[in-house]
Design a protein around this motif. Structure first.
Motif, PDB file in Angstrom:
ATOM      1  N   UNK B  24      55.901  38.512  32.517  1.00  0.00           N
ATOM      2  CA  UNK B  24      56.868  39.444  31.951  1.00  0.00           C
ATOM      3  C   UNK B  24      56.625  39.505  30.439  1.00  0.00           C
ATOM      4  N   UNK B  25      56.524  40.699  29.926  1.00  0.00           N
ATOM      5  CA  UNK B  25      56.282  40.854  28.499  1.00  0.00           C
ATOM      6  C   UNK B  25      54.820  40.764  28.107  1.00  0.00           C
ATOM      7  N   UNK B  26      53.963  40.452  29.061  1.00  0.00           N
ATOM      8  CA  UNK B  26      52.538  40.333  28.753  1.00  0.00           C
ATOM      9  C   UNK B  26      51.950  41.692  28.417  1.00  0.00           C
ATOM     10  N   UNK B  27      51.048  41.722  27.451  1.00  0.00           N
ATOM     11  CA  UNK B  27      50.510  43.003  27.011  1.00  0.00           C
ATOM     12  C   UNK B  27      48.996  43.053  26.979  1.00  0.00           C
ATOM     13  N   UNK B  28      48.335  41.912  26.986  1.00  0.00           N
ATOM     14  CA  UNK B  28      46.890  41.954  26.809  1.00  0.00           C
ATOM     15  C   UNK B  28      46.168  41.876  28.151  1.00  0.00           C
ATOM     16  N   UNK B  29      45.329  42.861  28.388  1.00  0.00           N
ATOM     17  CA  UNK B  29      44.565  42.904  29.632  1.00  0.00           C
ATOM     18  C   UNK B  29      43.091  42.705  29.294  1.00  0.00           C
ATOM     19  N   UNK B  30      42.477  41.718  29.902  1.00  0.00           N
ATOM     20  CA  UNK B  30      41.065  41.449  29.683  1.00  0.00           C
ATOM     21  C   UNK B  30      40.293  41.697  30.964  1.00  0.00           C
ATOM     22  N   UNK B  31      39.135  42.276  30.822  1.00  0.00           N
ATOM     23  CA  UNK B  31      38.305  42.488  32.011  1.00  0.00           C
ATOM     24  C   UNK B  31      36.841  42.417  31.622  1.00  0.00           C
ATOM     25  N   UNK B  32      36.072  41.876  32.521  1.00  0.00           N
ATOM     26  CA  UNK B  32      34.620  41.924  32.373  1.00  0.00           C
ATOM     27  C   UNK B  32      34.114  43.037  33.284  1.00  0.00           C
ATOM     28  N   UNK B  33      33.386  43.944  32.680  1.00  0.00           N
ATOM     29  CA  UNK B  33      32.850  45.079  33.416  1.00  0.00           C
ATOM     30  C   UNK B  33      31.347  44.869  33.552  1.00  0.00           C
ATOM     31  N   UNK B  34      30.893  44.730  34.767  1.00  0.00           N
ATOM     32  CA  UNK B  34      29.464  44.549  35.002  1.00  0.00           C
ATOM     33  C   UNK B  34      28.852  45.892  35.382  1.00  0.00           C
ATOM     34  N   UNK B  35      27.900  46.324  34.595  1.00  0.00           N
ATOM     35  CA  UNK B  35      27.209  47.577  34.877  1.00  0.00           C
ATOM     36  C   UNK B  35      25.821  47.229  35.388  1.00  0.00           C
ATOM     37  N   UNK B  36      25.479  47.757  36.538  1.00  0.00           N
ATOM     38  CA  UNK B  36      24.193  47.453  37.145  1.00  0.00           C
ATOM     39  C   UNK B  36      23.494  48.755  37.510  1.00  0.00           C
ATOM     40  N   UNK B  37      22.242  48.838  37.137  1.00  0.00           N
ATOM     41  CA  UNK B  37      21.434  49.993  37.512  1.00  0.00           C
ATOM     42  C   UNK B  37      20.356  49.508  38.461  1.00  0.00           C
ATOM     43  N   UNK B  38      20.277  50.148  39.594  1.00  0.00           N
ATOM     44  CA  UNK B  38      19.270  49.741  40.571  1.00  0.00           C
ATOM     45  C   UNK B  38      18.632  50.968  41.202  1.00  0.00           C
TER      46      UNK B  38
END
Lengths: 449, 460
Positions: B24-38
């Motif tokens: 409750x009251x939390x505001x910071x969202x962290x994410x690791x985004x993995x970009x892969x090209x194949x």
């Protein structure tokens, strides 16, 4: 969100979650027609509601002149009162066999219809109410594509279900569900503190070989700490219902059928573990989907309950001077501590571990121990089948009986709404799901009218 | 821009790793985004290992090799010889049909091959001619890297190709032009071509070389021993030849009321992208991530969202991949507003925020986020530690480098741990207890500084 129905007054708009004041007939924020909301509940077919977006342009307005005093409740009052009668098998001579393959002795039905007070409004009531949910559904569907966000009312809703402006998730179909099927009704709600509804229920009516009806209700509570609990509860409840509806007409003893249904539900949940989780779901730790299950089968003379986990069934006699009873023993830490004599019930339930369950359906369950119990009540009454989202606010049988409306047997949907409302007024800390089944079942397959 | 009619365009995928649960009251969202090209036209499939197209295939490309020819390249004389050999090796690695040029760099830039403001097209003949021309490379003069880059830009832009890439080798400081000139040049060239930068020997400035690579979305490294240049040039050219799509951007959409606190690449190296945003329509911005072959990189996105009640859920960010098309140059689907249209590469990821009162859920840190937060801190601790050491603050340096040793050890970044061990005596890696070495090889210190941003991926 949304507890539209009960007199207790909605605290939030079912569509946009805007806080309401008692007496509001429309949501101040989104204009949602609050009085309309309860109406569809009276219809027999499944209704899912709460997927708001200012639907239902139609009918219900006419329904009520009465609602002046207590809005949400007024439509019900009429509505619920009427169907309560009409749903009695005796009132519906023609329709009873609809759901069941054969209803052997439907003969008395004809008389029955005569017995009940005939209400002139009934025929009107039905045509009015029946189209309602459909209209709502139709109105809702096209809305979906270009729907306006219920949170900021400025952005449109994208294909992922989020607002393109403020990002807020939109209400989902499962946030609030209601269904009335013959003599049984159930309501499920997301509550106020959880971001999605992980409970599920399934209702059904089967014709026993002797032609009498057996009413089935299954309620499941997804285990939040597991992956995809919402899918688990839905799969379990459906599998159990299907299993029961298939077994009962074959003459399987209801208790045996309940046992098999729980096993079938467990298989259904187990098989979920093999599927990859959806893209949306990246929970901190992935583990097997899991849920609890409680089910009840009510026939003309028998009441069978079955459960795994801490969802419960209560018995409340119609004659409230007789004592109510809890019919299930939780598979929970608290119950085990009490059973082992290590703690008093008060101590055990005060402990933060009280709700840790020791039995569940899911691939990571140690071993499946379906509990079933069979009762032959000596008097009519009502079975309340619910998740802990309700019984946290009415733990003892007496408390539950105190909350259950006196006319629960004839107005099961209304009663379920009242019970859910009770939980939400109490804080709505968890998802809430309640099914209400009158005992005994009306003598001849009240079917799905 | 890339020619998408070719089958060689890789398929991109975006995976998001995050703990979406906030208290409750939390505001910071962290994410690791993995970009892969194949699945581009390349041979093989291993991520990170570049692959070579068969001759005559693959995307059209142009490469400019910039070789430092300043006077210091003759001390020792093997340096110039090694640079010539390395350039020859790189030319041998060119795929047939690729446009290329060799630039000799001093206080001015000279076209060594082919000359006349043109690019040569790789083939047996041109390779031979180019290698012959390399003999004319001789040391003498100063160093003005900006002039080399401007010439490279002119030459590279003369060809209509998908991939434009530079390889720059220097052995000294950029002494013959003002730092602002280089900075301005980098700003001009940024987005026009990518460039790997190498420092040979130990007389160059680490921050200049890493700054060039960073601005031009290439790699930076030290080649302390000139003898190792040929292998390094070959490898760089192989990587360049493996690129299939240029000018890719990470498009981040965020809802009203949110703030992007930072966007950075965290694997294979730490690269700050926050300030390189280009607005791309309402509430969306593009962050340049350069050219791509078959590879996978990780990005750390940190978003501040408005606080909401428990039970609420919102989309905190939507991450997609695009190739922005500057106004006027896009051929087919040019109808776009504000910032020009963009070719969408199809993949997207959702970063969510869900408020819960379940403390277990809201307090757990996603392993990827934790790992890369540590890797970013590691890079920073090394930088700060080395800066403090240079400034004579040995206590501060010891503390920072000790922390770096601790982080490198805990995260399994063995390469960085080894480099650190050449600068400090490690007493206890687990607690980060270290002593500064009294005597440190300059090459070791520069290697550590240059490679401080290298990260390892989280073990899955």
């Amino acid at each position: 969100m949304s507890q539209m129905h009960q007199q207790a007054a909605l605290s939030n708009c079912p569509s946009c979650a805007e806080p309401l004041e008692s007496g509001d007939r429309f949501c101040g924020a989104c204009g949602y027609d609050l009085s309309a909301h309860a109406a569809p509940s009276h219809d027999t077919p499944t209704l899912t509601m709460g997927n708001g977006s200012v639907p239902r342009p139609s009918a219900p307005a006419e329904e009520e002149g009465a609602q002046g005093a207590v809005w949400p409740h007024a439509p019900q009052q009429d509505g619920a009162a009427d169907p309560s009668h009409t749903h009695l098998p005796t009132d519906l001579p023609g329709t009873d066999s609809g759901g069941s393959p054969l209803s052997g002795p439907p003969v008395p039905a004809a008389q029955g219809s005569g017995v009940r007070f005939d209400r002139p409004e009934e025929p009107e009531e039905y045509p009015l109410q029946a189209p309602d949910p459909r209209l709502a559904a139709e109105a809702g569907a096209p809305d979906e594509s270009g729907a306006v966000c219920v949170a900021c009312r400025a952005g449109r809703v994208d294909s992922d279900g989020y607002c393109e402006n403020c990002g807020h998730a939109q209400p989902r179909e499962r946030d609030h569900m209601e269904q009335e099927s013959g003599a049984v009704a159930a309501v499920s709600d997301r509550g106020l503190r959880h971001h999605r509804n992980e409970d599920a229920f399934a209702l059904g009516t089967a014709a026993l070989p002797d032609g009498s009806a057996a009413v089935v209700a299954i309620v499941c509570d997804g285990v939040s700490s597991a992956t995809r609990p919402d899918e688990a509860s839905q799969a379990a409840s459906r599998a159990a219902r299907e299993c029961l509806l298939a077994a009962l007409p074959r003459g399987t003893h209801p208790q045996q059928a309940m046992h098999e249904a729980i096993v079938a539900a467990a298989h259904a949940v187990n098989s979920l573990a093999e599927e990859p989780s959806s893209a949306r779901e990246h929970s901190p730790h992935q583990n097997a989907p899991a849920c609890t299950l409680v089910g009840a089968v009510v026939t003309a003379g028998l009441l069978v309950v079955g459960w795994v986990g801490d969802s419960r069934a209560y018995w409340v006699p119609l004659d409230r001077t007789a004592p109510p009873a809890r019919l299930t023993e939780d598979d929970s830490w608290a119950a085990q501590m009490v059973a082992a004599g290590l703690m008093s019930e008060a101590e055990a339930y005060a402990d933060e571990r009280a709700h840790a369950i020791t039995g569940w359906l899911g691939a990571d369950a140690y071993e499946l121990e379906p509990h079933t119990a069979s009762f032959k009540p000596d008097r009519p009454g009502v079975v309340v089948v619910c998740t802990d989202g309700l019984w946290n606010y009415a733990e003892t049988a007496e408390e539950m009986a105190g909350v259950l409306p006196l006319d629960a047997a004839v107005r099961p949907l209304h009663s379920a709404q009242v019970l859910v409302g009770h939980a939400i007024d109490g804080g709505g800390h968890d998802n809430v799901t309640v099914a209400v089944l009158p005992f005994p079942t009306p003598p001849q397959g009240a079917g799905s009218a | 821009m890339a020619n998408f009619s070719k089958s060689s365009v890789p398929r991109f995928s975006v995976d998001v790793y995050q703990n979406e649960y906030l208290p409750e009251g939390g505001r910071e969202v962290n994410a690791i985004v993995t970009v892969t090209a194949t699945g581009g036209g390349t041979i093989g499939s291993a991520v990170a290992a570049p692959h070579l197209y068969a001759a005559g295939q693959g995307p059209s490309a142009a490469v400019a090799i910039m070789v430092d020819c300043s006077g210091s390249m003759d001390y020792p004389p093997t340096k110039m010889r090694n640079a010539r050999e390395a350039t020859a090796a790189a030319i041998d690695t060119l795929r047939d049909g690729v446009h290329f040029a060799v630039i000799g760099g001093t206080h001015v830039a000279t076209e060594v091959y082919p000359g006349g403001g043109r690019l040569a097209v790789a083939g047996a003949d041109t390779r031979e001619h180019a290698k012959t021309a390399l003999r004319r490379l001789s040391a003498g003069g100063g160093t003005a890297i900006g002039t080399w880059l401007r010439l490279a830009d002119r030459l590279l832009s003369s060809a209509d190709v998908s991939i434009r890439h530079g390889i720059l080798l220097t052995d000294g400081r950029n002494e013959h032009e003002a730092p602002e000139d280089l900075r301005r040049t980098l700003e001009e060239c940024s987005g026009r071509f990518t460039c790997d930068a190498r420092g040979v020997g130990t007389d160059w400035e680490v921050k200049e070389v890493t700054g060039i690579a960073s601005a031009l979305l290439g790699t930076a490294d030290i080649v302390a021993d000139p003898g190792a240049l040929a292998a390094d040039f070959t490898q760089m050219m192989e990587t360049a030849m493996g690129k299939e799509v240029a000018d890719v951007a990470l498009r981040v959409w965020t809802p009203v009321g949110t703030t992007i606190k930072f966007v950075k690449q965290v694997a294979p190296t730490v690269e700050e992208l926050t300030d390189r945003r280009t607005e791309a329509g309402p509430r969306a911005g593009d962050y340049p991530i350069g050219s791509w072959g078959d590879e996978s990189r990780d990005y750390h996105l940190c978003v501040e969202v408005p606080a909401a009640n428990v039970g609420q859920e919102m989309l905190a960010a939507r991450v997609s991949l695009v190739v922005p098309q500057p106004e006027g140059t896009s051929r087919s689907s040019a109808a776009g507003s504000g910032g020009g249209s963009a070719q969408n590469l199809g993949a997207q990821g959702l970063v969510r925020a869900v408020w819960t009162d379940d403390m277990v859920a809201s307090t757990s840190i996603n392993p990827q986020v934790a790992h890369y937060t540590g890797q970013a801190e590691l890079a920073q601790a090394i930088q700060q530690g080395l800066d403090l050491r240079k400034a004579g603050d040995f206590d501060g340096a010891t503390a920072k480098l000790g922390r770096a040793v601790q982080l490198a050890s805990a995260s399994g970044n063995a390469d960085t741990a080894k480099l650190l061990a050449k600068v400090v005596d490690v007493v206890d890696a687990a607690t980060g207890t270290v002593r500064l070495k009294a005597k440190v090889e300059e090459a070791d210190e520069m290697t550590l500084e240059t490679r401080s941003t290298k990260t390892v991926r989280v073990k899955k």
